[in-house]
Write an enzyme that holds these catalytic residues in place. Sequence first.
Site, PDB file in Angstrom:
ATOM      1  N   SER A  84       0.821  -1.209   0.000  1.00  0.00           N
ATOM      2  CA  SER A  84       0.000   0.000   0.000  1.00  0.00           C
ATOM      3  C   SER A  84       0.857   1.263   0.000  1.00  0.00           C
ATOM      4  O   SER A  84       1.528   1.559  -0.979  1.00  0.00           O
ATOM      5  CB  SER A  84      -0.951  -0.038   1.204  1.00  0.00           C
ATOM      6  OG  SER A  84      -1.982   0.898   1.066  1.00  0.00           O
ATOM      7  N   ASP A 111      10.278   5.905  -9.956  1.00  0.00           N
ATOM      8  CA  ASP A 111       9.828   6.609 -11.152  1.00  0.00           C
ATOM      9  C   ASP A 111      10.595   7.911 -11.379  1.00  0.00           C
ATOM     10  O   ASP A 111      10.875   8.282 -12.524  1.00  0.00           O
ATOM     11  CB  ASP A 111       8.328   6.908 -11.063  1.00  0.00           C
ATOM     12  CG  ASP A 111       7.479   5.654 -11.208  1.00  0.00           C
ATOM     13  OD1 ASP A 111       8.006   4.645 -11.708  1.00  0.00           O
ATOM     14  OD2 ASP A 111       6.302   5.678 -10.805  1.00  0.00           O
ATOM     15  N   LYS A 145      -0.835  -4.372  -3.191  1.00  0.00           N
ATOM     16  CA  LYS A 145      -2.164  -3.863  -2.833  1.00  0.00           C
ATOM     17  C   LYS A 145      -2.257  -2.402  -3.271  1.00  0.00           C
ATOM     18  O   LYS A 145      -1.722  -1.516  -2.618  1.00  0.00           O
ATOM     19  CB  LYS A 145      -2.443  -3.968  -1.334  1.00  0.00           C
ATOM     20  CG  LYS A 145      -3.855  -3.522  -0.978  1.00  0.00           C
ATOM     21  CD  LYS A 145      -4.109  -3.579   0.515  1.00  0.00           C
ATOM     22  CE  LYS A 145      -5.554  -3.179   0.818  1.00  0.00           C
ATOM     23  NZ  LYS A 145      -5.841  -1.760   0.483  1.00  0.00           N
TER      24      LYS A 145
END
Length: 707
Positions: free
Chosen positions: A474, A485, A499
């Site tokens: 999460s 990224d 998740k």
Amino acid sequence: MVNKRFTRSYCVVVALFLQLSAAWVSAEAIKPLAPESSHATAIRDMVKQLDTRHYVKLALNDDLSAHLLDSFLDDLDPNRQFLLQSDINEFQKYRTSLDNELKKAQLDAGFAIFNRYRQRMIDRLQSALDTLPETIKAMDFEVDEDIQLDRAKEAWPKDSAAADEIWRKQIKNRVLGLQLAGKDQAGIIDLLSKRFKNQIKRMSQLESEDAFQLYANAFASLYDPHTDYFSPRLSENFQINMSLKLEGIGAVLQMEDDYTKVVRLVPAGPADKQGQLQPADKIIGVAQGKSGEMQDVIGWRLDDVVDLIRGAAGSFVRLDVIPAIAQSEEARREIIIERNEVKLEDQSAKGELIEFKDSHGVTHHVGVIDVPTFYLDFEAYRLGDTEFRSTTRDVHRILGELLSQGAEGIVIDLRDNGGGSLAEANGMVGLFIESGPTVQIRQSNSRVIREGKRRSSAYYSGPLAVLINRMSASASEIFAGAIQDYQRGIVIGTQSFGKGTVQSVNPLSHGQLKLTESKFYRVSGDSTQNRGVIPDIAFPPLYDQDKIGESILDNALSWDRIERANHRYYFDLKAGLQTLQRKHDKRIAKDPDFLFLQEQIAVIEKMRSKTHLSLNIDKRRSERDEQKALQLAMENRRRVAKGEEPLKALEEDKIDDEGIALNGETPADDADGKDKKKEPDPLLIEASHILVDAIPYFLPERLAKQP
């Protein structure tokens, strides 16, 4: 193989009354259960909320009806050992009508199926109980036969004789396991008799609420594995659990077949600190205090097991546990844990400076910040306390301290971090980037919201690595994904949990409904759902990815992509990954701890791949002895490589009963439930080596070209 149906929920109070069980009553006294008016209104509310608010839009039609029938049957009898093929054939009349019943708020078919299962189970247990002494006396453990470990994909028993054979092997396996664990025949008969009586009694005491709970959840789980119905009692337990005011051991539990299974440990909770209980372990007994009588809990309903484990802070509970990789009852260990309340300060981020030498003998210092969860003291914040605790504030403070102590780079350790406050995950990313989005959230209406650091401000721009594992979930995946990224740091470890969905809890006329209402996406546009975060440099997986993770859950939402959010790249880290990988491979090829870890994982994988278990006592003994001999040989290879004296025998308090040490930590040396003693963490040390190797790629001349 794991039964995926029973790993779908994270929350202890959500894990339903599957294989509800436990003590003896005449089968003739069992009366069928019937739905109540409150259940009709609750299912009507559920249908409406799922249709209007859930992220997934499912049509309430014949296809859903068929899936609901199969799902409910799998929930009730996952190992296919109670219901017969004739029952399944009879239930086919409901295959295309359950949707019509739900539209009318009718539950008769669901209750009819449950009542048949309940009666079959009581009859089977009663038969086993009536003939147990004779059955055990007639057992021949010299016969060369085996038992299939997972029957979830097998055909239903074609008749009573086929079910008798399945059940005969089930009992024989239990008897053999208990015999190898040191119990005599009288003790085995007594234990199994109590177990069967308890199962019959508990099954007979079930109420309509229990049947509705199971059926409603079979329906809810068709949408995704994190959508659940909470009965009024479970709703109360859910609020206790979410407030973290529950005094216990800090473990999230669920039911799998007849066993209470550990889903995860609460970071910095009593069980996590004690160090021996692990995710996927099965709790088969609970005792109060250091000397109380061990109470067998196989077949108990989940909430009753939880009630036994709960207790006042400072008291002790003893657990009889089958380790995650074990496949039979003889592989068990007793764990004692001191109950306590999980406090915010225990879960707060902590830092340390690691010192080590590289292959040239040069000493390096790397700062490590361990973040067990993403937390915020909402109460202190609400009251205007300027010193309120939060992940971002604590990490900012620790970061400054480590840099002032001479840290050459920073490792953020997110292993076993199951998530928490999304705002804090976003805030922590802001400590390492100048500004920009950190996460995209797509709602059920397809609207995309972007959150992140909106204003430019000072940030740490030096070498950075993020360490993750299969239990990182999460909010942890949001942080690790954003750092990856932006090419702001290197992600190291194993594939994360996956998740990538957001749930809300909504009131019903009777109970509550937790449903998935939105989905997380990284700034790259990739979802964290199902796939999780893939590390740049991979470590050997300590957790079985076939048993733990979003991807193994039934009806888990799929991975997908949306439009990329505009963001910059900080460094050209991808250009250095091949070099870093080559240095990593060369280093661990000679590292005694890594070699030992890889040997352990290979042994565990071999054990996990077994589909059958021998019921021959000599073969079982031989397999156990070979396993312990193998573990001793592996341990001694590691000790000799590190210049230590080899052992003549294994230290039993440092390994489980299958002879496998599941991590690099030493369990508590006594039975007082003291905090675990940590040996040097080879994964953390290697992550620090990788970060030092990567320092040249964080220099100004390595700045990335912007898209």
